[in-house]
Design a protein around this motif. Sequence first.
Motif, PDB file in Angstrom:
ATOM      1  N   MET A   1      51.979  42.427  35.719  1.00 41.65           N
ATOM      2  CA  MET A   1      51.615  42.814  37.091  1.00 41.65           C
ATOM      3  C   MET A   1      52.085  41.741  38.080  1.00 41.65           C
ATOM      4  O   MET A   1      51.829  40.557  37.905  1.00 41.65           O
ATOM      5  N   ARG A 254      39.875  47.566  41.703  1.00 43.75           N
ATOM      6  CA  ARG A 254      39.584  47.612  40.265  1.00 43.75           C
ATOM      7  C   ARG A 254      39.750  49.040  39.731  1.00 43.75           C
ATOM      8  O   ARG A 254      40.267  49.246  38.632  1.00 43.75           O
ATOM      9  N   GLN A 257      43.441  49.637  39.356  1.00 44.83           N
ATOM     10  CA  GLN A 257      43.966  48.853  38.231  1.00 44.83           C
ATOM     11  C   GLN A 257      43.578  49.465  36.891  1.00 44.83           C
ATOM     12  O   GLN A 257      44.408  49.620  35.995  1.00 44.83           O
ATOM     13  N   ASP A 260      45.605  52.274  35.869  1.00 47.11           N
ATOM     14  CA  ASP A 260      47.049  51.991  35.772  1.00 47.11           C
ATOM     15  C   ASP A 260      47.835  52.511  36.972  1.00 47.11           C
ATOM     16  O   ASP A 260      48.995  52.901  36.841  1.00 47.11           O
ATOM     17  N   THR A 263      48.282  49.449  43.581  1.00 45.35           N
ATOM     18  CA  THR A 263      47.119  49.153  44.414  1.00 45.35           C
ATOM     19  C   THR A 263      47.539  48.511  45.727  1.00 45.35           C
ATOM     20  O   THR A 263      48.436  47.667  45.763  1.00 45.35           O
ATOM     21  N   ILE A 283      40.299  39.772  40.750  1.00 41.79           N
ATOM     22  CA  ILE A 283      40.964  41.057  40.963  1.00 41.79           C
ATOM     23  C   ILE A 283      41.938  40.900  42.122  1.00 41.79           C
ATOM     24  O   ILE A 283      41.547  40.508  43.222  1.00 41.79           O
TER      25      ILE A 283
END
Lengths: 300, 300
Positions: A1, A254, A257, A260, A263, A283
């Motif tokens: 990420m 969250r 995330q 998947d 964001t 986060i």
Amino acid sequence: MTGPVKITSKTEVEEFLSKYDDFLFDCDGVLWQGDVLLPKVKETLDLLRARGKRLIFVTNNSTKSRKAYTKKFFKLGIDVTAEEIFGSAYSAAVYLKKVVKFPADKKVLVLGESGIEEELANEGIQFVGGTDPTLRRDIEPEDYDKIGPDPSIGCVLSGLDLHLNYLKLSMALMNLQVPETLFLATNIDSTYPTHGKLFPGAGTMCAPLVLASKRQPISLGKPSKAMMDCVKAKFEFEPTRTCMVGDRLDTDIRFGQDGDLGTLLVLTGVNKESDILAENAEIVPMHYMTKLGDIFELLI
Amino acid sequence: MTGPVKITSKTEVEEFLSKYDDFLFDCDGVLWQGDVLLPKVKETLDLLRARGKRLIFVTNNSTKSRKAYTKKFFKLGIDVTAEEIFGSAYSAAVYLKKVVKFPADKKVLVLGESGIEEELANEGIQFVGGTDPTLRRDIEPEDYDKIGPDPSIGCVLSGLDLHLNYLKLSMALMNLQVPETLFLATNIDSTYPTHGKLFPGAGTMCAPLVLASKRQPISLGKPSKAMMDCVKAKFEFEPTRTCMVGDRLDTDIRFGQDGDLGTLLVLTGVNKESDILAENAEIVPMHYMTKLGDIFELLI
């Protein structure tokens, strides 16, 4: 990420938009603050629609049905259909109908407002409690004898109930002492931010039941996986081509995330830039920008 | 620590009684079950008094003041004075007055019934909330603007409130967001056993506040050290010559153990013989007997 990448230029907006076909939006703190629309939100949503993006509005508010929630958008001048809204009350109704396949002869005991009742009714699920005026009263001596587990009740569903009382808590607790009774919550937000203050959130309605029954509810609101599963089942989007947009790291980001998704954090609500740049930030969003309206402002 | 020693003979009763001058009694499950006096309880208490033992009745019930609680004893034919009773509402009032030295110009926001109000009034402590009829109503739109931290409130005190509502929870939460506001609970029992069922206990009243404020109250009920400190301060007994008598391991017996008192479990309430003889038993009393009345029955 990778991330967090701050979006501050036209090129960065174009690159960001090229990555996603579908956008999931948190509402309060992203589109509006209380009753005030945030700058250039309408223009940004129109622009996204014009470019063929699909918009989905995800809210933990369970007091209103999706249909009732459209009125909030209309009042602020935003076009939306009930089908584009995914609320936690609807999420709970879909979970009961599609995932649990809740028996037609059983009832849901509702701690909550009309939003939950309307969504359950739409899915053909029987319920008791909720806004029933006969339960909006003090517990009486004879209730201690009468109240007990009701074999017709298969689920206790708890949301924000502005008419919470000891009678309803007692009824819910009796049924939760039967291990077979499902325990669901529309969401477990600890606080409800409104009028610039923090009021008790939906999670505080089930907190007494969690303590007394020693059970944890399945939450159907952000950031729960159960809600994400329901959203995915309904909209059938490709996660890597979908972006969750929100103002809170611990719920919205969250939620994205864990599902998947891409964001995007906007800084018009709960979390600030310092929260994601801190060394111990747990986060972190992939992208962030000052406000959602920057998409429109940076492109023109 | 030795034990558990089961008391089953006259010699064992005599040996047990010789060890202690003062006895602390839990009430429900020890003296009575609901509204039914247990066998030979009156005779046992009379016998203990006749032998010069001091009796103290300790209860987590906060809905009644000590004075109001004497009526329960009288109804079942037991002589008692309010001074011999130590309830969690009184415990909280004593804690505020003697330990905290709560300022005379500050008020306590009460979530609870008249028992708390009477004990606070007895100690000259100002309060709001409680049984105030103007707060026994739904939250109204204008309340969201009006409700906020009140500088005159120095403490939120939560007990069993059969008239709990969202308005009172909101008022309490606003004040708990001020770090200086004390957060007390008369007790944090998760359930309230009555009518052969488990209803929500006093701990469920502060559970929403614990979740939303991220604060833990100081409990003034069994098994908290704060209550034991208050009991010791009032009665000035010698711990090693004092025995805590109860039916629950996790509250009564733990309370006695933590206070370095002797402990006696009776099997007429929550815990059974198998609970203390189990290999993994965590809390074990020094002594146990089938019922409190055995003291009288074995001696005659």
